[in-house]
Design an enzyme around this catalytic site. Structure first.
Site, PDB file in Angstrom:
ATOM      1  N   TYR A 162      -0.329   8.492  -1.885  1.00  0.00           N
ATOM      2  CA  TYR A 162      -0.336   8.328  -3.337  1.00  0.00           C
ATOM      3  C   TYR A 162      -1.453   9.154  -3.972  1.00  0.00           C
ATOM      4  O   TYR A 162      -1.368   9.531  -5.141  1.00  0.00           O
ATOM      5  CB  TYR A 162      -0.564   6.860  -3.704  1.00  0.00           C
ATOM      6  CG  TYR A 162       0.648   5.966  -3.641  1.00  0.00           C
ATOM      7  CD1 TYR A 162       1.869   6.407  -3.129  1.00  0.00           C
ATOM      8  CD2 TYR A 162       0.563   4.652  -4.095  1.00  0.00           C
ATOM      9  CE1 TYR A 162       2.964   5.553  -3.075  1.00  0.00           C
ATOM     10  CE2 TYR A 162       1.656   3.803  -4.043  1.00  0.00           C
ATOM     11  CZ  TYR A 162       2.842   4.245  -3.533  1.00  0.00           C
ATOM     12  OH  TYR A 162       3.919   3.396  -3.479  1.00  0.00           O
ATOM     13  N   GLY A 163      -2.517   9.393  -3.222  1.00  0.00           N
ATOM     14  CA  GLY A 163      -3.725   9.978  -3.802  1.00  0.00           C
ATOM     15  C   GLY A 163      -3.575  11.378  -4.340  1.00  0.00           C
ATOM     16  O   GLY A 163      -4.455  11.863  -5.052  1.00  0.00           O
ATOM     17  N   CYS A 223      -4.417  -1.068  -2.215  1.00  0.00           N
ATOM     18  CA  CYS A 223      -4.511   0.385  -2.325  1.00  0.00           C
ATOM     19  C   CYS A 223      -5.358   0.694  -3.554  1.00  0.00           C
ATOM     20  O   CYS A 223      -4.980   0.325  -4.676  1.00  0.00           O
ATOM     21  CB  CYS A 223      -3.109   0.982  -2.473  1.00  0.00           C
ATOM     22  SG  CYS A 223      -3.042   2.763  -2.761  1.00  0.00           S
ATOM     23  N   ASN A 224      -6.499   1.332  -3.359  1.00  0.00           N
ATOM     24  CA  ASN A 224      -7.365   1.670  -4.492  1.00  0.00           C
ATOM     25  C   ASN A 224      -6.670   2.616  -5.461  1.00  0.00           C
ATOM     26  O   ASN A 224      -6.830   2.507  -6.682  1.00  0.00           O
ATOM     27  CB  ASN A 224      -8.656   2.306  -3.971  1.00  0.00           C
ATOM     28  CG  ASN A 224      -9.546   1.317  -3.237  1.00  0.00           C
ATOM     29  OD1 ASN A 224     -10.378   0.655  -3.834  1.00  0.00           O
ATOM     30  ND2 ASN A 224      -9.357   1.212  -1.929  1.00  0.00           N
ATOM     31  N   THR A 225      -5.882   3.554  -4.923  1.00  0.00           N
ATOM     32  CA  THR A 225      -5.199   4.519  -5.780  1.00  0.00           C
ATOM     33  C   THR A 225      -4.164   3.839  -6.656  1.00  0.00           C
ATOM     34  O   THR A 225      -4.097   4.082  -7.869  1.00  0.00           O
ATOM     35  CB  THR A 225      -4.530   5.615  -4.923  1.00  0.00           C
ATOM     36  OG1 THR A 225      -5.542   6.304  -4.170  1.00  0.00           O
ATOM     37  CG2 THR A 225      -3.794   6.615  -5.789  1.00  0.00           C
ATOM     38  N   ASP A 282       0.859  -1.178   0.000  1.00  0.00           N
ATOM     39  CA  ASP A 282       0.000   0.000   0.000  1.00  0.00           C
ATOM     40  C   ASP A 282       0.895   1.228   0.000  1.00  0.00           C
ATOM     41  O   ASP A 282       2.106   1.149   0.257  1.00  0.00           O
ATOM     42  CB  ASP A 282      -0.896  -0.016   1.248  1.00  0.00           C
ATOM     43  CG  ASP A 282      -1.801   1.205   1.358  1.00  0.00           C
ATOM     44  OD1 ASP A 282      -2.396   1.589   0.335  1.00  0.00           O
ATOM     45  OD2 ASP A 282      -1.890   1.783   2.443  1.00  0.00           O
ATOM     46  N   SER A 283       0.276   2.366  -0.228  1.00  0.00           N
ATOM     47  CA  SER A 283       1.014   3.630  -0.192  1.00  0.00           C
ATOM     48  C   SER A 283       1.524   3.944   1.204  1.00  0.00           C
ATOM     49  O   SER A 283       2.367   4.827   1.369  1.00  0.00           O
ATOM     50  CB  SER A 283       0.102   4.775  -0.657  1.00  0.00           C
ATOM     51  OG  SER A 283      -1.014   4.883   0.212  1.00  0.00           O
ATOM     52  N   CYS A 308     -10.835   3.488   0.229  1.00  0.00           N
ATOM     53  CA  CYS A 308      -9.403   3.570   0.509  1.00  0.00           C
ATOM     54  C   CYS A 308      -9.156   2.663   1.702  1.00  0.00           C
ATOM     55  O   CYS A 308      -9.903   2.700   2.686  1.00  0.00           O
ATOM     56  CB  CYS A 308      -8.998   5.013   0.829  1.00  0.00           C
ATOM     57  SG  CYS A 308      -7.292   5.213   1.419  1.00  0.00           S
ATOM     58  N   THR A 309      -8.107   1.851   1.639  1.00  0.00           N
ATOM     59  CA  THR A 309      -7.877   0.900   2.728  1.00  0.00           C
ATOM     60  C   THR A 309      -7.549   1.606   4.043  1.00  0.00           C
ATOM     61  O   THR A 309      -7.823   1.059   5.121  1.00  0.00           O
ATOM     62  CB  THR A 309      -6.753  -0.085   2.372  1.00  0.00           C
ATOM     63  OG1 THR A 309      -5.576   0.633   1.960  1.00  0.00           O
ATOM     64  CG2 THR A 309      -7.209  -1.016   1.249  1.00  0.00           C
ATOM     65  N   HIS A 310      -7.000   2.802   3.988  1.00  0.00           N
ATOM     66  CA  HIS A 310      -6.797   3.568   5.221  1.00  0.00           C
ATOM     67  C   HIS A 310      -8.118   3.833   5.936  1.00  0.00           C
ATOM     68  O   HIS A 310      -8.179   3.873   7.166  1.00  0.00           O
ATOM     69  CB  HIS A 310      -6.148   4.935   4.914  1.00  0.00           C
ATOM     70  CG  HIS A 310      -4.682   4.879   4.626  1.00  0.00           C
ATOM     71  ND1 HIS A 310      -4.182   4.529   3.396  1.00  0.00           N
ATOM     72  CD2 HIS A 310      -3.604   5.164   5.407  1.00  0.00           C
ATOM     73  CE1 HIS A 310      -2.865   4.597   3.417  1.00  0.00           C
ATOM     74  NE2 HIS A 310      -2.487   4.972   4.636  1.00  0.00           N
TER      75      HIS A 310
END
Length: 258
Positions: free
Chosen positions: A43-44, A74-76, A11-12, A187-189
């Site tokens: 990253y977004g 990470c969706n981004t 992930d970012s 977003c995984t966050h």
């Protein structure tokens, strides 16, 4: 490579640890190598080509470590790079996208009002626009960028109730939440904010994330390849991060629930 080889998850930053938690719950025999790119988070707000470069570097590292599959948690990063990653590597590459279909299908044919909370890049990428076009004739989809939520997790301030709720109200007070059927955590966050969203939203508003669906897809792919870990294998998690500050590693273990 054996079936007990690890799965690479990245992930970012720290958000993908929510996916690792899901893997530990649903696939306890699997071992995971997790890499968080906190040095380059978020990253977004970056350009897609820059994100692709980060992703190639991380996945090259995973390949050297002998992983049997890679989860882009990470969706981004999925929006920016997953097609290029699949073209570059021969092992399965599992991406993520906001669980909009799950949210819309909840209505069983009744028009749904759905907020998708995500990073700015995820919401403006063509991959997400194609997803929205599948549903926006029959449902009302609201796109809500929430960039500050990533930074709160990365800085270790997730327990600051006043900060989090003030930030959420800043994003969501513009909506009549009583009319919203579901909020998709894109977003995984954001999965780490589930309890805060529950406090913010009416009881009847669903909170949906894509982690369980992603891990289920991973399981299906591995099973089809005969690559699921043996039932006698004890799964492990190894965490690495591009930010080498000790607080990042301590925060990572905390978010993982260790």
């Amino acid at each position: 490579m054996t079936s007990n080889a690890p799965i690479g998850v990245f992930d970012s930053g720290l958000g993908g640890l929510s996916v690792v938690r899901q893997i530990r719950q649903d696939l306890p025999n699997e071992s995971v190598l997790y890499f968080g790119d906190s040095a380059h988070a978020p990253y977004g707000i970056r350009e897609p080509e820059q994100i692709k470069g980060f992703c190639f570097d991380i996945c090259d590292r995973f390949i050297d470590q002998g992983v049997k599959a890679i989860v882009v948690a990470c969706n981004t990063a999925t929006s920016a790079a997953v097609n290029d990653l699949r073209a570059r590597y021969s092992i399965p590459i599992i991406g993520m996208e906001p669980a909009l279909k799950v949210a819309c299908d909840r209505g069983h044919g009744v028009r749904q009002h759905v907020i998708v909370a995500a990073t700015p890049l995820t919401l403006r990428e063509r991959k997400f626009e194609r997803l929205v076009r599948r549903f926006n004739d029959d449902h009302e989809i609201f796109k809500q960028p929430c960039p500050d939520l990533v930074g709160i997790v990365e800085s270790g301030r997730l327990a600051d109730h006043d900060l989090v709720m003030t930030t959420l109200h800043g994003y969501f007070d513009r909506y009549d939440l009583a009319d919203i059927d579901s909020v998709v955590l894109g977003c995984t966050h954001f999965v780490f904010y589930r309890d805060y969203f529950r406090e913010l939203l009416p009881d009847g508003t669903a909170i949906i994330d894509g982690n369980a669906g992603t891990v289920n897809h991973l399981e299906v792919i591995l099973e089809s390849l005969g690559a699921l870990a043996e039932e006698s294998h004890t799964g492990t998690v190894e965490i690495s991060n591009s930010d080498h500050e000790p607080r990042i590693m301590a925060l990572s273990h905390s978010l993982l629930g260790e």
